[in-house]
Design an enzyme around this catalytic site. Structure first.
Site, PDB file in Angstrom:
ATOM      1  N   GLY A   1       0.210   0.521  -5.323  1.00 20.49           N
ATOM      2  CA  GLY A   1      -1.054  -0.204  -5.282  1.00 20.49           C
ATOM      3  C   GLY A   1      -2.046   0.370  -6.264  1.00 20.49           C
TER       4      GLY A   1
ATOM      5  CE1 TYR B   1      10.026  -3.538 -10.340  1.00 21.39           C
ATOM      6  CE2 TYR B   1       8.478  -4.065  -8.597  1.00 21.39           C
ATOM      7  CZ  TYR B   1       8.731  -3.796  -9.922  1.00 21.39           C
ATOM      8  OH  TYR B   1       7.710  -3.767 -10.826  1.00 21.39           O
TER       9      TYR B   1
ATOM     10  CB  CYS C   1      -0.873   0.061   1.255  1.00 20.63           C
ATOM     11  SG  CYS C   1      -1.785  -1.408   1.648  1.00 20.63           S
TER      12      CYS C   1
ATOM     13  CG  ASN D   1       2.907   0.421   3.468  1.00 18.69           C
ATOM     14  OD1 ASN D   1       4.010   0.916   3.335  1.00 18.69           O
ATOM     15  ND2 ASN D   1       2.596  -0.720   2.885  1.00 18.69           N
ATOM     16  N   GLY D   2       1.635  -2.188   5.374  1.00 15.45           N
ATOM     17  CA  GLY D   2       2.400  -3.247   6.019  1.00 15.45           C
ATOM     18  C   GLY D   2       1.551  -4.484   6.231  1.00 15.45           C
TER      19      GLY D   2
END
Length: 509
Positions: free
Chosen positions: A44, A286, A12, A122-123
């Site tokens: 996302g 990345y 996210c 996020n996570g």
């Protein structure tokens, strides 16, 4: 490039904004939030959501959510309903836990004993199953399969030490952090403030920016009265497009309060003694956009260093260096610089196919791969190519590219991979295929060059990757003249679990 085709994705992106000065504000908070999400779209593409507040007491919350890209989830007409917001948080989602439905779209909003809160996260919680059972034992029902709703409900629970004079949100956040060690960067909005939080290991990124007048955007110094607002984001790449200057990172374990009055650090929750930070090293490899800044260094520069290190570790006799567009381009340039070979383009990418990896469905990921590239034959016919890629995950994407180049006239194709082999799944927010699917764990890996049709294959070593990442952090600390005592309290560490199997915390099932 193979990360794209292998279903590997970041979970996210989160973004928040608080207008400075008098309210109602002239700042278009909803527009800032939307543009911030657009800049985080690479994190996302499944769904997007915004919650704004007028900051009154009691506040009025307005929610807007939709499936798909930000540009399709939010229409100009729909955004008008957010126009009275003085602050807000937003989220763009790629599911690693939770199914792909609008009900899992964040931010989540719940009513608590002390008023309404909104949370974006996020996570991925390493002990989510145990926490779900704990919340349910308190009589709280969960309507989604998302970790983020779980976090929201844990924050709504009264902490062990009873609050006497209203809510103690720092205590509640600390209670959450004591319940789950990692992985989360989260934003929580309550009334007229946003709390920005990173887990003690700093596994997911989070940084703060200052909104300034466009005329001051490139000025070296900005006065306090020039501040038009504050923003907080998963990545700093979102700042430039909204007219914000990079301010600083949220530290691992830090709880930061952001209000119209400014930014205030409320607490830093320590890790267990002896544990290093565990920032995800694949943000550098990345996931992050190349122009983002982590730990005082630009991601693009780190990727170039990875390419130079790869040239040192795995040189070869060749005529040209090239890349599989586009995420491996900085590494290819670094390899070319270090090796002294010319860099040329050998593949033309159809940019309208899109990033297929971000879709959770395997069939959707595979569509468009076959017609994604064309060969620039005149650039390499009769030559030996060193082709730099960011990964070989399953091995089923690079092979057709090698075949394409050889059929178009390349005499040799040597593959150099700017990251180590992926061997283990991630349980902290990255959607990595099962251990059995990863080519590094399969029998074919013993002769991977023969398996994919290359003349040779070499990966960057784990030690080489860590060295390339941490070289810039050491330089940043020296430039800032950080004292040795400060360095020891803010030591450098990165999570390499997907490469080594060494997870920063004990996993619970």
């Amino acid at each position: 490039m193979e990360f794209e085709e292998s279903g590997i994705g970041e979970e996210c992106g989160v973004f928040g904004c608080v207008a400075a000065g008098e309210w109602p504000t002239q700042l278009e908070v909803a527009q800032v939030l939307t543009l911030g999400l657009v800049a985080l779209q690479h994190r996302g593409q499944e769904s997007a959501g915004i919650v704004t507040s007028n900051g009154a007491s009691p506040p009025t919350y307005t929610t807007l959510k939709g499936m798909g890209l930000v540009s399709t989830a939010f229409t100009p007409e729909a955004l008008l309903k957010l126009r009275y917001g003085n602050l807000g948080i937003s989220h763009t989602r790629y599911s690693t836990t939770g199914i792909s439905e609008l009900q899992n779209c964040q931010p989540f909003v719940v009513d608590t004993l002390h008023g309404r809160i909104a949370v974006a996260h996020n996570g991925e919680l390493v002990n989510a199953q145990a926490l779900r059972k704990k919340v349910m034992r308190h009589g709280v029902g969960l309507s989604t399969s998302s970790d983020s709703e779980l976090i929201t409900q844990l924050l709504a629970l009264t902490p062990p030490i009873e609050e006497r004079d209203g809510p103690d949100w720092v205590a509640r956040i600390k209670n959450l952090m004591s319940e789950t060690p990692t992985s989360y960067s989260l934003l929580m909005m309550h009334k007229d403030v946003i709390y920005a939080v990173r887990d003690p290991y700093g596994n997911r990124p989070l940084c703060i920016g200052r909104l300034v007048p466009i005329s001051k955007l490139h000025s070296s110094g900005v006065e306090e009265e020039d501040t038009e607002g504050w923003v907080v984001s998963s990545e700093s790449c979102s700042f430039q497009s909204i007219g914000a200057k990079y301010y600083r990172e949220v530290l691992p374990g830090e709880i930061v309060q952001i209000s119209k009055h400014g930014v205030k650090s409320l607490s830093v929750v320590p890790r267990p003694e002896g544990d290093l930070p565990a920032f995800c090293i694949f943000e550098y490899v990345y996931f992050a956009r190349p122009d983002s800044i982590f730990e005082g260094q630009m991601v693009y520069t780190v990727r170039q260093r990875c390419g130079r290190q790869l040239a040192i570790e795995a040189p070869t006799d060749a005529d040209v260096v090239s890349t599989v567009p586009e995420s491996a381009t900085p590494a290819a340039l670094g390899y070319a610089q270090q090796s002294g070979l010319p860099y040329i383009e050998v593949l033309c990418k159809n940019r309208y196919v899109g990033r297929t990896f971000i879709q959770p469905n395997t069939r959707l990921r595979q569509l468009g791969v076959a017609k994604k590239f064309g060969a620039l034959t005149d650039n390499f016919a009769g030559k030996r190519i060193v082709l730099i890629d960011d990964s070989i995950v399953r091995g089923n994407t690079i092979s057709p590219i090698i075949k394409l180049l050889k059929e178009a006239g390349a005499t040799e194709v040597h593959i150099r991979v700017a990251s180590p082999p992926l061997r283990f799944p991630c349980y902290m927010g990255i959607n990595i295929p099962t251990k059995e699917e990863l080519i590094a764990n399969r029998p074919e890996f013993k002769d991977i060059a023969g398996y994919i049709g290359a003349d040779s294959v070499h990966y960057l070593t784990v030690e080489g990757l860590v060295s390339a990442v941490q070289e810039g952090i050491a330089s940043f600390q020296e430039d800032k003249m950080i004292s040795s005592s400060s360095k020891s309290s803010n030591r450098v560490g990165h999570c390499t679990a997907c490469l080594t199997g060494k997870y920063p915390v004990e996993l619970e099932w």
